[in-house]
Design a protein around this motif. Sequence first.
Motif, short mmCIF file in Angstrom:
data_model
loop_
_atom_site.label_atom_id
_atom_site.label_comp_id
_atom_site.label_asym_id
_atom_site.label_seq_id
_atom_site.Cartn_x
_atom_site.Cartn_y
_atom_site.Cartn_z
N UNK A 130 0.81 -1.22 0.00
CA UNK A 130 0.00 0.00 0.00
C UNK A 130 0.85 1.28 0.00
N UNK A 131 1.95 1.28 0.74
CA UNK A 131 2.78 2.50 0.82
C UNK A 131 3.40 2.80 -0.56
N UNK A 132 3.74 1.77 -1.30
CA UNK A 132 4.34 1.98 -2.63
C UNK A 132 3.29 2.42 -3.65
N UNK A 133 2.08 1.87 -3.53
CA UNK A 133 1.00 2.29 -4.43
C UNK A 133 0.67 3.77 -4.19
N UNK A 134 0.70 4.18 -2.92
CA UNK A 134 0.42 5.58 -2.60
C UNK A 134 1.48 6.49 -3.23
N UNK A 135 2.73 6.08 -3.14
CA UNK A 135 3.82 6.89 -3.73
C UNK A 135 3.61 7.05 -5.24
N UNK A 136 3.23 5.96 -5.89
CA UNK A 136 3.01 6.03 -7.34
C UNK A 136 1.85 6.95 -7.67
N UNK A 137 0.78 6.90 -6.87
CA UNK A 137 -0.36 7.80 -7.13
C UNK A 137 0.09 9.25 -7.02
N UNK A 138 0.86 9.53 -5.97
CA UNK A 138 1.25 10.93 -5.71
C UNK A 138 2.25 11.46 -6.73
N UNK A 139 3.16 10.60 -7.18
CA UNK A 139 4.24 11.09 -8.05
C UNK A 139 3.98 10.87 -9.54
N UNK A 140 3.21 9.81 -9.88
CA UNK A 140 3.07 9.49 -11.30
C UNK A 140 1.72 9.84 -11.91
N UNK A 141 0.66 9.68 -11.12
CA UNK A 141 -0.66 9.86 -11.75
C UNK A 141 -1.25 11.22 -11.41
N UNK A 177 3.61 13.60 9.72
CA UNK A 177 2.61 12.53 9.56
C UNK A 177 1.27 12.98 10.11
N UNK A 178 1.31 13.56 11.30
CA UNK A 178 0.05 13.99 11.92
C UNK A 178 -0.55 15.18 11.19
N UNK A 179 0.28 16.13 10.80
CA UNK A 179 -0.22 17.34 10.14
C UNK A 179 -0.97 16.99 8.85
N UNK A 180 -0.50 15.96 8.18
CA UNK A 180 -1.12 15.59 6.90
C UNK A 180 -2.60 15.25 7.07
N UNK A 181 -2.97 14.72 8.25
CA UNK A 181 -4.38 14.37 8.46
C UNK A 181 -5.27 15.61 8.47
N UNK A 182 -4.66 16.76 8.66
CA UNK A 182 -5.44 18.01 8.66
C UNK A 182 -5.73 18.47 7.22
N UNK A 183 -5.08 17.85 6.25
CA UNK A 183 -5.28 18.26 4.86
C UNK A 183 -6.53 17.55 4.33
N UNK A 184 -7.53 18.33 3.96
CA UNK A 184 -8.82 17.74 3.55
C UNK A 184 -8.71 16.96 2.24
N UNK A 185 -8.01 17.54 1.29
CA UNK A 185 -7.92 16.90 -0.04
C UNK A 185 -6.97 15.71 0.02
N UNK A 186 -7.50 14.53 -0.33
CA UNK A 186 -6.69 13.30 -0.20
C UNK A 186 -5.46 13.33 -1.10
N UNK A 187 -5.61 13.89 -2.31
CA UNK A 187 -4.47 13.93 -3.23
C UNK A 187 -3.36 14.81 -2.66
N UNK A 188 -3.78 15.94 -2.08
CA UNK A 188 -2.78 16.85 -1.48
C UNK A 188 -2.10 16.16 -0.29
N UNK A 189 -2.90 15.44 0.49
CA UNK A 189 -2.33 14.74 1.65
C UNK A 189 -1.30 13.70 1.20
N UNK A 190 -1.63 12.98 0.14
CA UNK A 190 -0.70 11.94 -0.34
C UNK A 190 0.58 12.56 -0.90
N UNK A 191 0.46 13.73 -1.52
CA UNK A 191 1.68 14.39 -2.02
C UNK A 191 2.57 14.73 -0.82
N UNK A 192 1.96 15.22 0.22
CA UNK A 192 2.74 15.62 1.41
C UNK A 192 3.46 14.39 2.00
N UNK A 193 2.72 13.30 2.16
CA UNK A 193 3.33 12.08 2.68
C UNK A 193 4.42 11.56 1.73
N UNK A 194 4.09 11.61 0.42
CA UNK A 194 5.03 11.08 -0.57
C UNK A 194 6.33 11.89 -0.61
#
Lengths: 223, 312
Positions: B50-61, B110-127
């Motif tokens: 799952x962590x690798x799929x998230x990285x691909x979503x954030x960086x590639x798609x 990690x915790x701050x990202x949960x405050x980001x409403x938009x899931x795509x934006x949150x994943x970019x931050x984590x990625x």
Amino acid sequence: MLISVFNAVLIVLVTWLAYRYFELRERTSPTEERYSQFVSGVASIVDRIEGYDAAHSLEVAQTAEKLALAAGLEGEQLQALKAAAMLHDVGETLLPREILRTAERLNDEQTYLMRTHPLLGELHLKSRMQTPDEVPAIIRWHHERWDGLGYPDNLKGEEIPKAARILAIADAISAMRHLRSYRPKQYKSQKDIDAEIERQAGLQFDPELAALWLKLSPAAGNN
Amino acid sequence: MLRLQSSWLLEAVGEIGGVDSIFFPCFHRFSALSWLSRKEITLYLNSPIDSQAMLARAWLSNRDGGFSEKNLQKFNQVIKKPLELEMNPFKIWKERLFTSQQLDYLFYWREAAYEIDDEKQREIFWATVYQILSYWLTNKDFAGRQILEPDQIMAFCIEQHRSFVKGRTGRIEISNIALDELAVDRNPLVAFPLLFDDEETQETELQTVFHAWFHGHADLEQARRDIKNCLRRYLISFEKTPDYSTFVRLAANADMAVLCWSGRDLPPKLYEQEIVEPMRSAFSSRYNRSRLFFKAVDRSIDAYDYLLVFHG
């Protein structure tokens, strides 16, 4: 037309010289000096096509050799790196001259084309060689970044062969010494350049090699 | 360690037939697919992790651009006063992997990202944290000082992400499905980047640390087990009797299949014996022909890159 007649003639010339180099390397055992003379001849043509105001390829090769020796490269590895350093931009001879000579910032399409030059260089050399050799591979990867965000293959860290990591640093140092259309910033001194190398350690560059360079640099007071 | 050379892969299969899409049931590192993701082909990417799929979503798609300036201002705060270490779920990494200051930021980001409403934006931050972990982990082994403060490296990596996704319009579908459950649709080409069971590299260490961080714990053994579990029957082992049934099943509806790997310290002959021949045998019921390509990377250490293409 992507390739002008002028470029086509130069490409044939460069190809022939490169072919001669590898033929000599395989068939005879000439001295290193003889290889270097051939490669240096090819490199000077490449520099001229690119419109560089100084012998960029030679400068890159000298810096790469210095760093490579300190990093423990020797024999065939060192020789392959020196040849790759001299020929690293050979793929640019296949690009439209206006891209190479422009004084303006490249647009997205031109940037994309420019970024094909490591692939073109590799393909061009490989097509003339009958036995596997690492020189084309080093050329292919001289714009890869340690953090995996380079091109063309987005190799990361130690996936990038050490010779290509050395070449990346040497090429960047030489590029920072001279004005480039793609970079508005001009580095005024070796100290400025070294500060950028240090800043990019672990990002653009192998941190171990970057640290090694900082010890070898003329600004470090060794030379 | 794998050097996936995408243009070489397309050249090799191009000699046999054109492709307008490629299916990767598993990939080894998101950024290695950047070149393909900018071509006029459709990419179907799956990672069972799952962590690798998230990285691909954030960086590639990510077609919607990078992390917004507003979010950067809001979530890239400077920590002025050190946080209570006891509260930090990653505290056991102190000194061994990261400094106290770095741990503070890993907890905060990690915790701050949960405050980001938009899931795509949150994943970019984590990625982006993946790149920062990479920077910190590779630099910790060298005496060189780290010039960039945590908030500076975050801003730098966010900018890198923006450049990376700029102009990205490729058709990419990314899934996170267990390999056993992955449906096998008709496809012109299925690609298998080979991963080796016993291989520990800087990248596998990073993926382990990131996986643990992404799941909010510091247990690296657990993270390693999770990843291995996701990749079971995909990892190549020279120690065990080869079972390539997963590969054969995933290639069942593909016109061509390509396997790619990078060898090191072992002569090409050994890879032919240990991988090429067993794979040819495994795929013989599906494909009539195969072709092996290889390239020299560094002959002094027997480093070659390989492509094995099945077709017909």
